[in-house]
Motif scaffolding. Sequence first.
Motif, PDB file in Angstrom:
ATOM      1  N   CYS A  53       0.855  -1.177   0.000  1.00  0.00           N
ATOM      2  CA  CYS A  53       0.000   0.000   0.000  1.00  0.00           C
ATOM      3  C   CYS A  53       0.904   1.244   0.000  1.00  0.00           C
ATOM      4  O   CYS A  53       1.846   1.327   0.783  1.00  0.00           O
ATOM      5  N   CYS A  54       0.624   2.127  -0.860  1.00  0.00           N
ATOM      6  CA  CYS A  54      -0.510   2.027  -1.780  1.00  0.00           C
ATOM      7  C   CYS A  54      -0.003   2.152  -3.214  1.00  0.00           C
ATOM      8  O   CYS A  54       1.119   2.613  -3.437  1.00  0.00           O
ATOM      9  N   ASP A  75      -2.896   4.762  -7.505  1.00  0.00           N
ATOM     10  CA  ASP A  75      -4.253   5.248  -7.273  1.00  0.00           C
ATOM     11  C   ASP A  75      -4.670   5.159  -5.813  1.00  0.00           C
ATOM     12  O   ASP A  75      -5.849   5.296  -5.486  1.00  0.00           O
ATOM     13  N   ARG A  86      -4.528   2.520  -3.747  1.00  0.00           N
ATOM     14  CA  ARG A  86      -5.244   1.297  -3.404  1.00  0.00           C
ATOM     15  C   ARG A  86      -4.299   0.243  -2.823  1.00  0.00           C
ATOM     16  O   ARG A  86      -3.097   0.249  -3.082  1.00  0.00           O
ATOM     17  N   THR A 143      -2.869  -3.541  -2.612  1.00  0.00           N
ATOM     18  CA  THR A 143      -2.720  -4.695  -3.498  1.00  0.00           C
ATOM     19  C   THR A 143      -2.200  -5.889  -2.708  1.00  0.00           C
ATOM     20  O   THR A 143      -1.424  -5.733  -1.752  1.00  0.00           O
ATOM     21  N   VAL A 147      -5.236  -5.593  -7.200  1.00  0.00           N
ATOM     22  CA  VAL A 147      -5.895  -4.529  -6.452  1.00  0.00           C
ATOM     23  C   VAL A 147      -7.058  -5.102  -5.643  1.00  0.00           C
ATOM     24  O   VAL A 147      -7.857  -5.906  -6.147  1.00  0.00           O
ATOM     25  N   VAL A 180     -10.409  -4.043  -3.715  1.00  0.00           N
ATOM     26  CA  VAL A 180     -11.401  -2.982  -3.515  1.00  0.00           C
ATOM     27  C   VAL A 180     -12.069  -3.225  -2.168  1.00  0.00           C
ATOM     28  O   VAL A 180     -12.880  -4.138  -2.018  1.00  0.00           O
ATOM     29  N   GLU A 181     -11.730  -2.399  -1.191  1.00  0.00           N
ATOM     30  CA  GLU A 181     -12.169  -2.630   0.188  1.00  0.00           C
ATOM     31  C   GLU A 181     -13.442  -1.835   0.505  1.00  0.00           C
ATOM     32  O   GLU A 181     -13.397  -0.769   1.117  1.00  0.00           O
ATOM     33  N   GLN A 203      -8.857   6.215   3.674  1.00  0.00           N
ATOM     34  CA  GLN A 203      -7.980   5.641   2.659  1.00  0.00           C
ATOM     35  C   GLN A 203      -7.401   4.332   3.183  1.00  0.00           C
ATOM     36  O   GLN A 203      -7.365   4.108   4.401  1.00  0.00           O
ATOM     37  N   PRO A 204      -6.985   3.431   2.290  1.00  0.00           N
ATOM     38  CA  PRO A 204      -6.477   2.133   2.738  1.00  0.00           C
ATOM     39  C   PRO A 204      -5.374   2.230   3.781  1.00  0.00           C
ATOM     40  O   PRO A 204      -5.311   1.419   4.698  1.00  0.00           O
TER      41      PRO A 204
END
Length: 279
Positions: free
Chosen positions: A163-164, A167, A169, A171, A176, A178-179, A187-188
């Motif tokens: 991370c990250c 974008d 995100r 992985t 990727v 999507v949480e 944010q992640p």
Amino acid sequence: MDTEAQHTERGPSSDTDPDRESDTGEGPRSARVSEDSAASDEPDGAPSWRRTLLVGAACVAFLLLMSHFVAQPFLIPSRSMEPTLQVGDRILVNKLAYRFGDEPRRGDVVVFDGTGSFVREEPEDDPVGGLLRDGAAALGLAEPAETDFVKRVVGTGGDRVVCCDEDGRLTVNGTVVVERYLVPGDQPSAVPFDIVVPPDRLWVMGDHRSQSSDSRDHLGSPGGGMVPVDKVVGRADWIAWPFGRWSGVAGTDAFDAVPAPPTGGHPTGPAVPGTGSRG
């Protein structure tokens, strides 16, 4: 003569003597009255205090056995798992989920003992108080021990979690994730990282990332923030209280597309600028 006459006259009256045993064999009337009075002190069917105490002790013992081997209630004390779990929720942790060869999977919400990974092991100052607290926690009546945590599994043994990306995100093994379970607006991760999870270890994170102290915060601790699989207490499967939130803990398909880690391991080197790979 008078004495004999008086004795003869009293003879028939003995049939009404309250202390004489009746022809029915029921015993003296005075004894029957005493027994009836004693029986009337306790209504029919009302359990004695001894019976109540025994039943209560048996129920507590049954619940303790259930919580030790099958399903244990836990009280959620913090916001780290919002919106999935909220402060004050009492969850039931399935302790059989990983007992028969199965292991935690990506996306599982688990309760684990963080001793040695999230917190240092410290001796118990008050054994009696600790025992009482553990008993109350086992029944869901008190907060869990300070070494118990609830988080979501993001990476398992062999996974590379980064991370990250460009974008912003997360992985896992280059895919990727999507949480959708995160708190809206979170944010992640505000802290970049690139790690490879060792065998028999887990990388765990809270759903409310900005309020969660998780594996990211213990990268420099013994174990590098990785939780040993054998420290997992069980999987959080149900929300039992309050009644308005009575439901199962929702699963996620966020990791369905993540491939297994490569057999030969991941290539070394940072996958995110400014981070280093920790194996």
